[in-house]
Scaffold this active site. Structure first.
Site, PDB file in Angstrom:
ATOM      1  N   SER A  93     -62.380  22.473 173.139  1.00  0.00           N
ATOM      2  CA  SER A  93     -62.602  21.601 171.984  1.00  0.00           C
ATOM      3  C   SER A  93     -61.304  21.369 171.197  1.00  0.00           C
ATOM      4  O   SER A  93     -60.330  20.862 171.764  1.00  0.00           O
ATOM      5  CB  SER A  93     -63.703  22.214 171.101  1.00  0.00           C
ATOM      6  OG  SER A  93     -64.174  21.268 170.166  1.00  0.00           O
ATOM      7  N   ASP A 194     -72.837  16.895 176.033  1.00  0.00           N
ATOM      8  CA  ASP A 194     -72.074  17.554 174.970  1.00  0.00           C
ATOM      9  C   ASP A 194     -72.491  16.914 173.654  1.00  0.00           C
ATOM     10  O   ASP A 194     -72.315  15.714 173.458  1.00  0.00           O
ATOM     11  CB  ASP A 194     -70.575  17.359 175.224  1.00  0.00           C
ATOM     12  CG  ASP A 194     -69.685  18.124 174.248  1.00  0.00           C
ATOM     13  OD1 ASP A 194     -70.092  18.326 173.085  1.00  0.00           O
ATOM     14  OD2 ASP A 194     -68.563  18.491 174.639  1.00  0.00           O
ATOM     15  N   HIS A 224     -71.613  21.852 174.835  1.00  0.00           N
ATOM     16  CA  HIS A 224     -70.219  21.849 174.386  1.00  0.00           C
ATOM     17  C   HIS A 224     -69.480  23.155 174.665  1.00  0.00           C
ATOM     18  O   HIS A 224     -68.362  23.149 175.184  1.00  0.00           O
ATOM     19  CB  HIS A 224     -70.163  21.531 172.891  1.00  0.00           C
ATOM     20  CG  HIS A 224     -68.765  21.430 172.369  1.00  0.00           C
ATOM     21  ND1 HIS A 224     -67.869  20.480 172.804  1.00  0.00           N
ATOM     22  CD2 HIS A 224     -68.086  22.184 171.451  1.00  0.00           C
ATOM     23  CE1 HIS A 224     -66.722  20.633 172.181  1.00  0.00           C
ATOM     24  NE2 HIS A 224     -66.817  21.662 171.360  1.00  0.00           N
TER      25      HIS A 224
END
Length: 259
Positions: A93, A194, A224
């Site tokens: 991320s 996600d 995610h």
């Protein structure tokens, strides 16, 4: 302020090939610890730092911004470079964005990049108005814990400090401008489902980097936080294979050096 259980940084002294792992926004090393331990078990020297303001209380994070987070991983990369002959960077991320900036700025000092569901923009949180709203409202609902696997939790904050979200937005725009400077081999792993970072972010990154050795892998079973999800083992194995292709000593004398 005490660190949340499981959010502690992780380091392992292994062979001459090293990897720096960067965790995500409002998250902690807990989300990447199995990844770090897997790579350590195969002889790599591993660094997984706790970013400033993370792993304690969201109030602590509100006092930090992207220069603090980036400075931490930049410092860890320099330490790894002193210890190892070859160094890779990786992240989840926002950690993916941190890894990409390290690659852009450090050039040949970074051998390759691995990113999982990398962020390129701040979505939601009324992003365009953050510059003003952060002075009126302190926090918004948290973004941690997007995991398909039942019974698995991510250690992080249930609130997002809007000051930090504004800083993240500034950082991601900065990184986007630097992506053409990324020339290293790139492995990008992306979850099909996600709920935090859309597929457009990965597409944008792939369209802007200058890397010619690029591999994209779709993760069919995870959300995610894929490093804690159903596809975690595949992420770990693909990472090791990617590093082993670029640094063939891994899995041979590298494993021995790792103990």
């Amino acid at each position: 302020m005490p660190v949340l259980p499981g959010a502690e940084p992780y380091r392992h002294d292994g062979g001459e090939v090293g990897i720096l792992l960067c965790h995500g926004f409002t998250g902690s090393p807990q989300s990447l610890r199995p990844w770090a331990r897997y790579l350590a078990g195969h002889g790599l020297t591993v660094s997984l730092p706790l970013l400033p303001g993370h792993g304690t209380r969201w109030e602590d994070m509100a006092l930090t911004g992207w220069p603090d987070w980036y400075a931490e991983v930049d410092r860890e990369l320099r330490v790894l470079r002193e210890r190892c002959a070859r160094v890779f960077v990786a992240g989840l991320s926002m950690g993916g964005a941190l890894a990409l900036r390290l690659a852009a700025r450090h050039g040949d000092a970074v051998e390759g990049v691995v990113v999982v569901n990398p962020a390129n923009k701040v979505h939601g949180l009324s992003a365009p108005t953050l510059a003003v709203s952060r002075h009126l409202v302190r926090t918004a609902k948290g973004v941690v814990g997007d995991i398909a696997r039942e019974g698995v939790r991510e250690t992080g904050y249930d609130r997002v400090p809007l000051h930090s979200a504004h800083s993240l937005r500034t950082f991601l725009r900065l990184v986007d401008g630097e992506l053409p400077q990324v020339t290293q081999p790139l492995l990008l792993l992306r979850s099909v489902r996600d709920h935090v970072v859309p597929a457009a972010d990965a597409a944008r990154i792939l369209s802007r980097v200058s890397s010619t050795d690029v591999t994209e892998i779709l993760l069919e079973q995870s959300y995610h936080v894929a490093t804690l999800d159903h596809d975690a083992d595949r992420i770990f194995e693909e990472t090791l294979a990617f590093i082993g292709r670029l640094a063939p000593s891994v899995g041979k004398e590298g494993t021995t050096a790792g103990g």
